[in-house]
Design an enzyme around this catalytic site. Sequence first.
Site, PDB file in Angstrom:
ATOM      1  N   ASP B 168       0.853  -1.183   0.000  1.00 20.06           N
ATOM      2  CA  ASP B 168       0.000   0.000   0.000  1.00 20.06           C
ATOM      3  C   ASP B 168       0.896   1.243   0.000  1.00 20.06           C
ATOM      4  O   ASP B 168       2.008   1.219   0.522  1.00 20.06           O
ATOM      5  CB  ASP B 168      -0.864  -0.017   1.263  1.00 20.06           C
ATOM      6  CG  ASP B 168      -1.882   1.095   1.274  1.00 20.06           C
ATOM      7  OD1 ASP B 168      -3.012   0.853   0.837  1.00 20.06           O
ATOM      8  OD2 ASP B 168      -1.551   2.219   1.722  1.00 20.06           O
ATOM      9  N   LYS B 170       0.732   3.708   1.774  1.00 22.82           N
ATOM     10  CA  LYS B 170       0.992   4.214   3.128  1.00 22.82           C
ATOM     11  C   LYS B 170       2.216   3.557   3.769  1.00 22.82           C
ATOM     12  O   LYS B 170       2.731   4.054   4.747  1.00 22.82           O
ATOM     13  CB  LYS B 170      -0.234   3.976   4.024  1.00 22.82           C
ATOM     14  CG  LYS B 170      -1.400   4.895   3.707  1.00 22.82           C
ATOM     15  CD  LYS B 170      -2.540   4.740   4.696  1.00 22.82           C
ATOM     16  CE  LYS B 170      -3.400   3.518   4.449  1.00 22.82           C
ATOM     17  NZ  LYS B 170      -4.084   3.489   3.148  1.00 22.82           N
ATOM     18  N   TYR B 232     -15.682  -1.661   3.887  1.00 26.80           N
ATOM     19  CA  TYR B 232     -16.955  -1.265   3.320  1.00 26.80           C
ATOM     20  C   TYR B 232     -17.398  -0.012   4.053  1.00 26.80           C
ATOM     21  O   TYR B 232     -17.502  -0.047   5.280  1.00 26.80           O
ATOM     22  CB  TYR B 232     -18.018  -2.355   3.469  1.00 26.80           C
ATOM     23  CG  TYR B 232     -19.225  -2.025   2.618  1.00 26.80           C
ATOM     24  CD1 TYR B 232     -19.192  -2.209   1.243  1.00 26.80           C
ATOM     25  CD2 TYR B 232     -20.379  -1.476   3.184  1.00 26.80           C
ATOM     26  CE1 TYR B 232     -20.276  -1.868   0.444  1.00 26.80           C
ATOM     27  CE2 TYR B 232     -21.455  -1.131   2.387  1.00 26.80           C
ATOM     28  CZ  TYR B 232     -21.403  -1.331   1.030  1.00 26.80           C
ATOM     29  OH  TYR B 232     -22.459  -0.990   0.242  1.00 26.80           O
ATOM     30  N   SER B 235     -12.435   2.550  -0.580  1.00 26.36           N
ATOM     31  CA  SER B 235     -12.140   3.870  -1.139  1.00 26.36           C
ATOM     32  C   SER B 235     -12.126   3.843  -2.670  1.00 26.36           C
ATOM     33  O   SER B 235     -12.166   4.894  -3.295  1.00 26.36           O
ATOM     34  CB  SER B 235     -10.846   4.444  -0.559  1.00 26.36           C
ATOM     35  OG  SER B 235      -9.798   3.564  -0.753  1.00 26.36           O
ATOM     36  N   TYR B 237     -13.880   1.275  -6.061  1.00 24.34           N
ATOM     37  CA  TYR B 237     -14.814   0.184  -6.291  1.00 24.34           C
ATOM     38  C   TYR B 237     -14.270  -0.862  -7.255  1.00 24.34           C
ATOM     39  O   TYR B 237     -14.845  -1.113  -8.307  1.00 24.34           O
ATOM     40  CB  TYR B 237     -16.178   0.738  -6.712  1.00 24.34           C
ATOM     41  CG  TYR B 237     -16.833   1.474  -5.563  1.00 24.34           C
ATOM     42  CD1 TYR B 237     -17.585   0.776  -4.626  1.00 24.34           C
ATOM     43  CD2 TYR B 237     -16.624   2.832  -5.370  1.00 24.34           C
ATOM     44  CE1 TYR B 237     -18.148   1.421  -3.536  1.00 24.34           C
ATOM     45  CE2 TYR B 237     -17.189   3.488  -4.282  1.00 24.34           C
ATOM     46  CZ  TYR B 237     -17.938   2.774  -3.372  1.00 24.34           C
ATOM     47  OH  TYR B 237     -18.483   3.406  -2.286  1.00 24.34           O
ATOM     48  N   LEU B 239     -12.587  -4.693  -6.315  1.00 22.97           N
ATOM     49  CA  LEU B 239     -12.382  -5.480  -5.099  1.00 22.97           C
ATOM     50  C   LEU B 239     -10.907  -5.620  -4.716  1.00 22.97           C
ATOM     51  O   LEU B 239     -10.068  -5.986  -5.549  1.00 22.97           O
ATOM     52  CB  LEU B 239     -12.991  -6.879  -5.227  1.00 22.97           C
ATOM     53  CG  LEU B 239     -13.101  -7.594  -3.862  1.00 22.97           C
ATOM     54  CD1 LEU B 239     -14.253  -7.035  -3.042  1.00 22.97           C
ATOM     55  CD2 LEU B 239     -13.248  -9.090  -4.037  1.00 22.97           C
ATOM     56  N   HIS B 240     -10.604  -5.331  -3.469  1.00 26.10           N
ATOM     57  CA  HIS B 240      -9.241  -5.461  -2.953  1.00 26.10           C
ATOM     58  C   HIS B 240      -9.298  -5.833  -1.479  1.00 26.10           C
ATOM     59  O   HIS B 240     -10.293  -5.568  -0.804  1.00 26.10           O
ATOM     60  CB  HIS B 240      -8.442  -4.171  -3.179  1.00 26.10           C
ATOM     61  CG  HIS B 240      -9.062  -2.950  -2.574  1.00 26.10           C
ATOM     62  ND1 HIS B 240     -10.144  -2.298  -3.148  1.00 26.10           N
ATOM     63  CD2 HIS B 240      -8.775  -2.265  -1.450  1.00 26.10           C
ATOM     64  CE1 HIS B 240     -10.482  -1.265  -2.409  1.00 26.10           C
ATOM     65  NE2 HIS B 240      -9.667  -1.211  -1.356  1.00 26.10           N
ATOM     66  N   VAL B 241      -8.213  -6.479  -1.036  1.00 33.54           N
ATOM     67  CA  VAL B 241      -8.152  -6.994   0.333  1.00 33.54           C
ATOM     68  C   VAL B 241      -6.912  -6.414   1.011  1.00 33.54           C
ATOM     69  O   VAL B 241      -5.843  -6.335   0.408  1.00 33.54           O
ATOM     70  CB  VAL B 241      -8.077  -8.546   0.326  1.00 33.54           C
ATOM     71  CG1 VAL B 241      -7.903  -9.092   1.741  1.00 33.54           C
ATOM     72  CG2 VAL B 241      -9.320  -9.146  -0.337  1.00 33.54           C
TER      73      VAL B 241
END
Lengths: 300, 300
Positions: B168, B170, B232, B235, B237, B239-241
């Site tokens: 990510d 971040k 949900y 941020s 649309y 799909l991500h995990v």
Amino acid sequence: ENGPGHDGEESENILSGFKTSSVLSDSAREKNIFIHGKLADQEAVVILEKTPIREETLAEIFSGSRLKLDLRNDIYSTYRLQAPPHLNEIKTTVVCPATEKHIKKYKRQESFLVEETGTDYRSITLPYIQKQSFSVQWVHNILEKKAEAERVVYEDPDPEVGFVLLPDFKWDQKQVHDLYLIAIVHQRNIRSLRDLTSDHIPLLQNIFQKGKEAILQRYELPASKLRVYLHYQPSYYHLHVHFTTLGYDAPGCGVERAHLLADVIQNLQSDPQYYEKRTLYFPLRADDGLLGKFKEAGRL
Amino acid sequence: ENGPGHDGEESENILSGFKTSSVLSDSAREKNIFIHGKLADQEAVVILEKTPIREETLAEIFSGSRLKLDLRNDIYSTYRLQAPPHLNEIKTTVVCPATEKHIKKYKRQESFLVEETGTDYRSITLPYIQKQSFSVQWVHNILEKKAEAERVVYEDPDPEVGFVLLPDFKWDQKQVHDLYLIAIVHQRNIRSLRDLTSDHIPLLQNIFQKGKEAILQRYELPASKLRVYLHYQPSYYHLHVHFTTLGYDAPGCGVERAHLLADVIQNLQSDPQYYEKRTLYFPLRADDGLLGKFKEAGRL
């Protein structure tokens, strides 16, 4: 040789002689680190914490820094910025000589995520809870008004669906932005989420409804500003519900430990035995006796 | 003028020309600041965040810094430490040109908890998402290796159950204790949790299993140290995990927004239409267009 001034006294760098023994804990989010070591043969704890970025220093940071590009993708790019040292200080606290107590206080315990099936609960967790017989005398004192009676925010005295609502110890009650209240149920035989069945829906709905009303009345906080949840594992085995401000990142509100009361009610409505059968996940600290039981059982 | 190297490309200081318009938000706890301004006549957002303190740099920080005494009291003393700039970098993200949406996204806002039934999703949320048509071009760039290809930690190229795992934005990747990876699915038609049915269980199990294996192999972090979840509302649309370290209090891991992947799988196993019907709760910021839609519909 400089005297103390507006800018702080230039000090001999006593830390150049510091010998690190171990990192007690650190936080990547808060940018701090707690270090145990020796300073001139004395036990010491050194705490470093980066300082917040202040708006009034921005112009000088932008003009006076070096930039190193890390990546570029479409409209996004990231850099590492090297700022002038006086605009990017690290707050440093030295405890010296430090006692065993200081060292323990700052030491972080590792946590492990445990997977507990319904069977694990009955064969590992429940026997452990029963054997420990954790005292909840202090909870009974609250319910019986033998303690903290003056702190009670709201009470529904009904023995079946009633509860006492009062501030959590962590909240200083000075401002509502970190509001933290606990609803403790009058019923004494519900240890945790695992004991809940559809029979408890009226109790849970009563806490949800009346707890929200009491908080609106007393603190003028509407339900849309609240996070209402249970912990699993809880820190004591007498059913209680947490009410915290949505904007406040309360400790223990992470998805690995918290269960929204609204979800708990929905789950029990869709399946009366939901929490008896469901696999639940939660963190346990390395020194938690229950973690040892999961290891013995080969479940970790 | 330097080429890219292990240490990052030395970049022209483009920020020396940055003109601050306003501070959108900041956090004294997390030591970050979000700034809106102009970069060569284009709207831009600049994010500064101090970096975590790394154990392996401590010896050099202790020996190479200047110390200024702030106060001394008994065994406690506090200093301001000025470290060599290369040991005390500030992570800098530039979004340029930034849209009105970016500026809104980073602006500190009050949040409200929204209750969304399955019907609300179809009548309020879905039409709103479709009308907005948020760009996920940057996601497609990653999936097609047009960007960030060198950052990919693991990929399963299967079009049905495959995904790309990468850090990510971040996470600065300097230490694993705040590890933050994202698995982005190759399938392009799954907007969020709401689109998941039991048909997606093989996809979700594949991400869970292979994601954990890749993290163990690359970072030596076992599954028991990970928090694996979806957001949900998300941020974006597609799909991500999220994979974060259990001990790291990652932003957005609160129970009001995060859903453990293990729970999502269990829920779909017990009811294939779980996320189509279920009432879901999530916070929305005061300026979020979706919140306005819920208000118009009398749902807040």
